[in-house]
Design an enzyme around this catalytic site. Structure first.
Site, mmCIF file in Angstrom:
data_model
loop_
_atom_site.group_PDB
_atom_site.id
_atom_site.type_symbol
_atom_site.label_atom_id
_atom_site.label_comp_id
_atom_site.label_asym_id
_atom_site.label_seq_id
_atom_site.Cartn_x
_atom_site.Cartn_y
_atom_site.Cartn_z
ATOM 1 N N CYS A 66 0.827 -1.206 0.000
ATOM 2 C CA CYS A 66 0.000 0.000 0.000
ATOM 3 C C CYS A 66 0.866 1.263 0.000
ATOM 4 O O CYS A 66 1.652 1.490 -0.908
ATOM 5 C CB CYS A 66 -0.963 -0.077 1.180
ATOM 6 S SG CYS A 66 -2.417 0.955 1.038
ATOM 7 N N HIS A 67 0.752 2.109 1.038
ATOM 8 C CA HIS A 67 1.549 3.332 1.115
ATOM 9 C C HIS A 67 2.949 3.076 1.680
ATOM 10 O O HIS A 67 3.755 4.004 1.779
ATOM 11 C CB HIS A 67 0.835 4.371 1.984
ATOM 12 C CG HIS A 67 -0.458 4.846 1.397
ATOM 13 N ND1 HIS A 67 -1.664 4.212 1.658
ATOM 14 C CD2 HIS A 67 -0.744 5.855 0.538
ATOM 15 C CE1 HIS A 67 -2.632 4.831 0.995
ATOM 16 N NE2 HIS A 67 -2.110 5.825 0.319
ATOM 17 N N GLU B 80 -6.691 7.271 -4.143
ATOM 18 C CA GLU B 80 -6.659 8.493 -3.328
ATOM 19 C C GLU B 80 -7.816 9.417 -3.717
ATOM 20 O O GLU B 80 -8.471 10.018 -2.850
ATOM 21 C CB GLU B 80 -5.333 9.246 -3.509
ATOM 22 C CG GLU B 80 -4.074 8.421 -3.327
ATOM 23 C CD GLU B 80 -3.798 7.962 -1.921
ATOM 24 O OE1 GLU B 80 -4.704 8.006 -1.060
ATOM 25 O OE2 GLU B 80 -2.661 7.526 -1.664
#
Length: 239
Positions: free
Chosen positions: A139-140, A171
């Site tokens: 993910c991030h 996002e």
């Protein structure tokens, strides 16, 4: 000789308002818990670490849609193996990088804030990459990659590699892109491009999706945390 059968899961130390009513992002619970479970099941010792030795859980990640009941029981039990490790987690100065065979950067949007400058964690991952260990993010978590330098090239370890991570479209769908821009931090897609990597999107922003390129393993989103950890084990077993 294969690296040690020991995994280090990085968690973000950052937190910031992101959700309605000022609720905050932080460590996304299942993105650390699911890999912890996978690695333990595969016979790995597992430690957790953050840049500052502190963490705060992401608000959204504790909501019913994102934290299944079985996971909630573990998360809310301070005597569970996961919580004991998390609540006594390490700082970079506590860690000997050569003792680990997998580095796994868990996430939460807060990772975009501290991972780009998390020199301690980055140096550990760089040493592990040089040792031939698996370096991974979900993910991030990919926000950490531009600062993980390959000493042979002086460039990011993902330069010239194929990776995935949370999509910019995701996002936008979450309505948080403007907040990320206010942090003056790049999206995962932008960070990958800046580091010279080829970014590959999942079929949809929320579909489970992983990429393995040599000893670099990446996953796209919270739904990918389990599969990304399994891909790490598979890559490790080939070493």
């Amino acid at each position: 000789m294969a690296p040690p059968r020991k995994a280090l899961i990085a968690v973000t130390s950052a937190h910031a308002p992101l959700y309605p009513d000022g609720k905050e992002t932080g460590m996304f619970v299942t993105e650390a818990l699911h890999p912890f479970n996978v690695f333990r099941k595969a016979g790995f010792e597992v430690d957790l670490a953050s840049e500052t030795g502190t963490y705060q859980a992401d608000w959204l990640s504790q909501q019913k849609d994102w934290l299944p009941e079985e996971d909630r029981k573990v998360w809310e039990d301070p005597s569970s193996d996961f919580r004991k490790k998390l609540d006594a987690h390490l700082k970079p100065g506590d860690i000997e990088a050569h003792e680990y065979g997998i580095f796994f950067a868990s996430a939460g949007h807060a990772s975009l804030i501290d991972y780009p400058d998390a020199k301690g964690l980055q140096n550990i991952a760089s040493t592990m990459f040089t040792d031939g260990s698996i370096v991974s993010a979900v993910c991030h978590g990919g926000a950490i990659f531009p600062g993980i330098i390959n000493p042979k090239t002086g460039k990011s370890i993902i330069n010239g590699r194929t990776v995935t991570g949370f999509t910019t479209k995701g996002e936008e769908e979450e309505g948080v892109l403007d907040t990320i821009k206010s942090w003056k931090k790049p999206t995962i897609e932008a960070a990958a491009a800046d580091a010279g990597a080829k970014y590959v999107s999942p079929p949809g922003p929320w579909d489970s999706f992983t990429q393995t390129d040599g000893t670099i393993v990446t996953g796209a989103n919270p739904a990918s945390a389990h599969a990304t950890a399994e891909a790490c084990v598979e890559a490790f077993n080939k070493l």
